[in-house]
Design a protein around this motif. Structure first.
Motif, PDB file in Angstrom:
ATOM      1  N   MET A 461       0.820  -1.208   0.000  1.00  0.00           N
ATOM      2  CA  MET A 461       0.000   0.000   0.000  1.00  0.00           C
ATOM      3  C   MET A 461       0.859   1.265   0.000  1.00  0.00           C
ATOM      4  N   ALA A 462       2.028   1.223   0.626  1.00  0.00           N
ATOM      5  CA  ALA A 462       2.893   2.402   0.633  1.00  0.00           C
ATOM      6  C   ALA A 462       3.337   2.749  -0.786  1.00  0.00           C
ATOM      7  N   ARG A 463       3.619   1.730  -1.612  1.00  0.00           N
ATOM      8  CA  ARG A 463       3.985   1.977  -3.009  1.00  0.00           C
ATOM      9  C   ARG A 463       2.818   2.591  -3.775  1.00  0.00           C
ATOM     10  N   ARG A 464       1.647   2.021  -3.588  1.00  0.00           N
ATOM     11  CA  ARG A 464       0.470   2.502  -4.318  1.00  0.00           C
ATOM     12  C   ARG A 464       0.197   3.962  -4.004  1.00  0.00           C
ATOM     13  N   LYS A 465       0.278   4.317  -2.737  1.00  0.00           N
ATOM     14  CA  LYS A 465      -0.045   5.684  -2.343  1.00  0.00           C
ATOM     15  C   LYS A 465       1.059   6.664  -2.725  1.00  0.00           C
ATOM     16  N   LEU A 466       2.296   6.190  -2.786  1.00  0.00           N
ATOM     17  CA  LEU A 466       3.364   7.058  -3.279  1.00  0.00           C
ATOM     18  C   LEU A 466       3.139   7.410  -4.742  1.00  0.00           C
ATOM     19  N   ILE A 467       2.788   6.413  -5.559  1.00  0.00           N
ATOM     20  CA  ILE A 467       2.511   6.673  -6.978  1.00  0.00           C
ATOM     21  C   ILE A 467       1.316   7.617  -7.119  1.00  0.00           C
ATOM     22  N   GLU A 468       0.270   7.383  -6.332  1.00  0.00           N
ATOM     23  CA  GLU A 468      -0.915   8.240  -6.401  1.00  0.00           C
ATOM     24  C   GLU A 468      -0.568   9.679  -6.029  1.00  0.00           C
ATOM     25  N   ALA A 469       0.234   9.851  -4.999  1.00  0.00           N
ATOM     26  CA  ALA A 469       0.629  11.202  -4.596  1.00  0.00           C
ATOM     27  C   ALA A 469       1.533  11.849  -5.643  1.00  0.00           C
ATOM     28  N   ALA A 470       2.413  11.061  -6.260  1.00  0.00           N
ATOM     29  CA  ALA A 470       3.323  11.602  -7.270  1.00  0.00           C
ATOM     30  C   ALA A 470       2.596  12.030  -8.535  1.00  0.00           C
ATOM     31  N   LEU A 471       1.454  11.423  -8.814  1.00  0.00           N
ATOM     32  CA  LEU A 471       0.666  11.792  -9.992  1.00  0.00           C
ATOM     33  C   LEU A 471      -0.227  13.003  -9.735  1.00  0.00           C
ATOM     34  N   SER A 472      -0.277  13.495  -8.499  1.00  0.00           N
ATOM     35  CA  SER A 472      -1.088  14.667  -8.164  1.00  0.00           C
ATOM     36  C   SER A 472      -0.461  15.917  -8.772  1.00  0.00           C
ATOM     37  N   GLU A 508      -3.712  25.024   2.889  1.00  0.00           N
ATOM     38  CA  GLU A 508      -3.905  23.943   3.860  1.00  0.00           C
ATOM     39  C   GLU A 508      -4.704  22.759   3.323  1.00  0.00           C
ATOM     40  N   PRO A 509      -5.856  22.949   2.664  1.00  0.00           N
ATOM     41  CA  PRO A 509      -6.627  21.785   2.172  1.00  0.00           C
ATOM     42  C   PRO A 509      -5.846  20.934   1.164  1.00  0.00           C
ATOM     43  N   ARG A 510      -5.043  21.566   0.323  1.00  0.00           N
ATOM     44  CA  ARG A 510      -4.289  20.808  -0.669  1.00  0.00           C
ATOM     45  C   ARG A 510      -3.172  20.007  -0.005  1.00  0.00           C
ATOM     46  N   VAL A 511      -2.530  20.612   0.985  1.00  0.00           N
ATOM     47  CA  VAL A 511      -1.485  19.886   1.713  1.00  0.00           C
ATOM     48  C   VAL A 511      -2.088  18.712   2.471  1.00  0.00           C
ATOM     49  N   ASN A 512      -3.206  18.946   3.121  1.00  0.00           N
ATOM     50  CA  ASN A 512      -3.855  17.870   3.881  1.00  0.00           C
ATOM     51  C   ASN A 512      -4.355  16.761   2.962  1.00  0.00           C
ATOM     52  N   GLY A 513      -4.808  17.131   1.769  1.00  0.00           N
ATOM     53  CA  GLY A 513      -5.244  16.112   0.810  1.00  0.00           C
ATOM     54  C   GLY A 513      -4.094  15.200   0.399  1.00  0.00           C
ATOM     55  N   LEU A 514      -2.925  15.793   0.152  1.00  0.00           N
ATOM     56  CA  LEU A 514      -1.754  14.997  -0.202  1.00  0.00           C
ATOM     57  C   LEU A 514      -1.301  14.137   0.979  1.00  0.00           C
ATOM     58  N   TYR A 515      -1.394  14.702   2.173  1.00  0.00           N
ATOM     59  CA  TYR A 515      -1.029  13.944   3.369  1.00  0.00           C
ATOM     60  C   TYR A 515      -1.958  12.744   3.566  1.00  0.00           C
ATOM     61  N   GLU A 516      -3.256  12.922   3.345  1.00  0.00           N
ATOM     62  CA  GLU A 516      -4.210  11.826   3.532  1.00  0.00           C
ATOM     63  C   GLU A 516      -3.928  10.675   2.567  1.00  0.00           C
ATOM     64  N   ILE A 517      -3.488  11.009   1.346  1.00  0.00           N
ATOM     65  CA  ILE A 517      -3.135   9.950   0.391  1.00  0.00           C
ATOM     66  C   ILE A 517      -1.973   9.124   0.932  1.00  0.00           C
ATOM     67  N   LEU A 518      -0.921   9.799   1.372  1.00  0.00           N
ATOM     68  CA  LEU A 518       0.266   9.094   1.859  1.00  0.00           C
ATOM     69  C   LEU A 518      -0.008   8.370   3.177  1.00  0.00           C
ATOM     70  N   ARG A 519      -0.866   8.947   4.018  1.00  0.00           N
ATOM     71  CA  ARG A 519      -1.155   8.343   5.324  1.00  0.00           C
ATOM     72  C   ARG A 519      -1.774   6.960   5.164  1.00  0.00           C
ATOM     73  N   GLN A 520      -2.535   6.746   4.100  1.00  0.00           N
ATOM     74  CA  GLN A 520      -3.172   5.440   3.890  1.00  0.00           C
ATOM     75  C   GLN A 520      -2.168   4.327   3.624  1.00  0.00           C
ATOM     76  N   GLY A 521      -0.954   4.703   3.218  1.00  0.00           N
ATOM     77  CA  GLY A 521       0.073   3.682   2.975  1.00  0.00           C
ATOM     78  C   GLY A 521       1.052   3.525   4.117  1.00  0.00           C
ATOM     79  N   GLU A 522       0.857   4.303   5.188  1.00  0.00           N
ATOM     80  CA  GLU A 522       1.827   4.294   6.286  1.00  0.00           C
ATOM     81  C   GLU A 522       1.892   2.944   6.989  1.00  0.00           C
ATOM     82  N   SER A 523       0.770   2.237   7.066  1.00  0.00           N
ATOM     83  CA  SER A 523       0.750   0.947   7.767  1.00  0.00           C
ATOM     84  C   SER A 523       1.603  -0.099   7.064  1.00  0.00           C
ATOM     85  N   ASP A 524       1.787   0.026   5.753  1.00  0.00           N
ATOM     86  CA  ASP A 524       2.591  -0.940   4.996  1.00  0.00           C
ATOM     87  C   ASP A 524       4.048  -0.512   4.841  1.00  0.00           C
ATOM     88  N   ARG A 525       4.385   0.667   5.330  1.00  0.00           N
ATOM     89  CA  ARG A 525       5.757   1.155   5.141  1.00  0.00           C
ATOM     90  C   ARG A 525       6.794   0.232   5.792  1.00  0.00           C
TER      91      ARG A 525
END
Length: 670
Positions: A461-472, A508-525
């Motif tokens: 999941m950490a890989r998936r969310k990194l790619i998703e954040a990088a495509l933002s 702030e909303p844009r930063v938090n949106g990017l953070y929420e994407i990455l946070r979903q992959g934190e458990s698999d890091r």
């Protein structure tokens, strides 16, 4: 003696017999016995001289048993295969020795599964000839380690061509060879084409020396080396009608390449067509069990190729089908970015020689971007490009999967200093920093098909969310936020603070949106074991958290100021926000700041000497918090005429004749 007589009488009374065991000489015997016993006891107490206690022992052993113990147990049956294994590495025919000799990196943990246990079975004996075959040709060479290399750094095309010359010689050891040269015909490749044109003399001079020395590989072939020249841009043009061994003809073909002004480089279509055109040299039939020639394809270009997304897979299949290795003299890909800026100077001295900059596509080094698009504090853009350590994904994968080499050529390549735009060589993209190839080899991208890449990304999941954040979309930090506030009165001071908050509130909303994407992959890091993915996720999370803290703490400091600030000096009327490491607006933000530093410091510690570590260090230079500093500003109105003076009249200089500047042409499509 009386004792003996008493004993005889006692014996007769008890037994009733006249004769006893003590009759005759028996008494004399016992007397003698006791006398000698006493003498022996006395001798035992006498002191005797010390004797030599050393004893020599002789140990003997059965010779037959000894020889039997030293015999080696030779199995009665053993197995071997004359067919080469399709696998490469420790599972191959050569075993671990071959795996170590060709491995660019030795992993800490083997990725080879344990072999299954099988039941023993009876097999027939195998007769082995005494003759031992010795491997020759391209299957074993000192350069096998770089076959399929993902990135060999060079400072010029000459170095790459010299290495390719060596590869040609190795190919000739096996059989006759055809080299197909494909040149990008865009204007930015003019210097590269000229350099290679001049280098052709050395290639054929070296080959001529080897031929004159009587090398058997030349003597047994007629025309051992043929070459063909093809130009490509928007289209493909064969500049030699047939493969030739004539050096002058080849050089004339290269010199005749005309610039393609379209800015389109269909490199994969060109390679595919070249492979199809010369596949006949690789045909084998029952009458011709071996191909006529080896075919090597050499591509010279400075971009990723306009058609790489649709042309990569069929081109890889075509070249692999006919065993045609592809060597690419290309450029380094910028780290995690698709585009960079190329310095162009008009090649015609009649025109203005001032540098111009044009956008070129030279990356990224991976199938999908693996780096978030986030500018640094106080910067509108995502800073200067840095080297990824590899070439663009499409061309590099083509070289890797066909057994060729990708040469990342850049004249300013240096791992000891940064390169400024001013120092960037003409017709070259600006790359600020380069990295040690021996370090970057451990961070090689996944050169696999799209399906396999997606499968690997989905595994964590950490890989998936990194790619998703990088495509933002690109995310900017606060651009020159207002930090100086003069308090003339309460109303104007409060309004100024509110206006400054708007920029932070919008971000702030844009930063938090990017953070929420990455946070979903934190458990698999913590499950991630690949260095490249570890560094990518940690850098992204650390940077986003850092921006989150800076933005929210800035907003919170302004909000607190609107509620009132108590000056230490009653005369103070100016408040200035200064960056500071302390977070003074709440423990929650302090915890976020601690997490940001943890991620960034881990990147610096675990991935030293890499692009990820460089960017993490740059982010750590900027403090995450803010503090107020007070001062005094004179806000009294200025007197009329104050500061005015009699300005000196400009000198009436004579008009000077200036040379007419050279005409300037716009840079072509690069």
């Amino acid at each position: 003696m009386k004792l003996f007589e008493n004993l005889k009488q006692y014996w007769r009374q008890q037994t009733g017999e006249d004769e006893t065991p003590l009759d005759g000489d028996s008494p004399a015997f016992f007397v003698s016995f006791f006398v000698h016993l006493v003498i022996l006891m006395l001798m035992g107490f006498l002191a005797l001289p010390e004797l030599n206690n050393q004893v020599t022992l002789t140990i003997t052993q059965n010779t037959e048993e000894k020889e039997k113990e030293l015999e080696l147990e030779v199995p009665e049956e053993f197995f071997f295969s004359e067919q080469a294994s399709e696998e490469v590495g420790a599972n191959s025919v050569g075993g671990v020795a071959v795996a170590l000799s060709v491995a660019p990196v030795v992993a800490d943990v083997s990725d080879i599964p344990n072999q299954e246990q099988v039941d023993e079975a009876e097999v027939g004996n195998v007769e082995v000839n005494e003759a031992i075959a010795v491997a020759t040709g391209l299957n074993y060479s000192q350069n096998q380690v770089v076959k399929g290399a993902a990135g060999v750094g060079e400072t010029g095309a000459e170095g790459a061509i010299d290495r390719i010359t060596h590869e040609i010689l190795l190919s000739l050891e096996e059989r006759k060879t055809l080299v197909v040269w494909l040149f990008d015909s865009t204007a930015s490749l003019v210097p590269q084409r000229k350099s290679i044109h001049d280098r052709f003399d050395r290639i054929y001079r070296e080959l001529g020396i080897i031929e004159a020395s009587g090398n058997e590989n030349f003597s047994k072939h007629s025309e051992p080396l043929l070459s063909s020249v093809i130009a490509f841009g928007q289209g493909v043009e064969a500049l030699t009608k047939e493969p030739t061994a004539n050096l002058s003809e080849l050089k004339e073909a290269i010199a005749s390449i005309k610039n393609d002004e379209s800015g389109t480089e269909n490199v994969f279509y060109a390679v595919h067509e070249a492979a199809k055109k010369y596949a006949s040299f690789r045909y084998t039939t029952e009458e011709k069990p071996k191909p006529d020639r080896n075919v090597m394809i050499v591509v010279v270009t400075d971009e990723v190729g306009s058609d790489w997304k649709q042309g990569l897979e069929p081109t890889v299949r075509m070249c692999r089908r006919w065993a045609m290795p592809v060597y690419v003299v290309g450029v380094p890909a910028p780290f995690g970015r698709q585009e960079t800026m190329m310095k162009w100077v008009d090649p015609d001295p009649k025109y203005d020689q001032a540098p111009q900059w044009g956008v070129v596509e030279q990356g990224p080094e991976t199938l999908y971007p693996e780096r978030i698009k986030l500018a640094f504090s106080g910067s509108k853009i995502d800073d200067d490009p840095i080297d990824s350590g590899f070439g663009p994904y499409g061309l590099t994968r083509l070289a890797v999967e066909t057994g060729g080499i990708y040469f990342a050529v850049h004249p300013n390549r240096s791992v000891t200093k940064e390169v400024s735009r001013k120092d960037t060589a003409a017709y070259t993209s600006h790359i600020k920093s380069f990295f040690d190839p021996s370090v970057m080899r451990k961070y090689k991208p996944d050169y696999v098909s799209v399906q396999e890449y997606d499968k690997r990304v989905s595994a964590n999941m950490a890989r998936r969310k990194l790619i998703e954040a990088a495509l933002s979309p690109q995310l900017q930090q606060m651009e020159a936020p207002e930090t100086n506030f003069v308090k003339r009165d309460e109303a104007s001071f409060s309004n100024a603070l509110s206006e400054a908050q708007k920029q932070a509130a919008a971000l702030e909303p844009r930063v938090n949106g990017l953070y929420e994407i990455l946070r979903q992959g934190e458990s698999d890091r913590e499950k991630e074991t690949v260095l490249r993915w570890q560094a990518g996720y940690d850098l992204a999370m650390g940077r986003v958290l850092a921006v989150k803290v800076r933005t929210e703490s800035y907003n919170a400091m302004l909000a607190a100021a609107k509620r009132g600030l108590k000056p230490k000096d009653p005369k103070s009327n100016t408040w200035t926000l200064k960056p500071d490491d302390e977070i003074s607006v709440g423990s929650a933000l302090q915890k976020v700041a601690d997490r940001a530093r943890m991620y960034l410091e881990r990147v610096v510690k675990d991935h030293e000497g890499t692009p990820w570590a460089m960017l993490a260090q740059q982010e750590l230079k900027d403090p995450l918090g803010w503090k107020w500093e007070e001062s005094f500003t004179d806000v009294s109105p200025m007197r009329q005429g104050a500061g005015a003076g009699n300005a000196a009249a400009p000198a009436n200089d004579a008009m000077k004749m200036l040379m007419k500047p050279a005409p300037k042409r716009p840079a072509p499509k690069l």
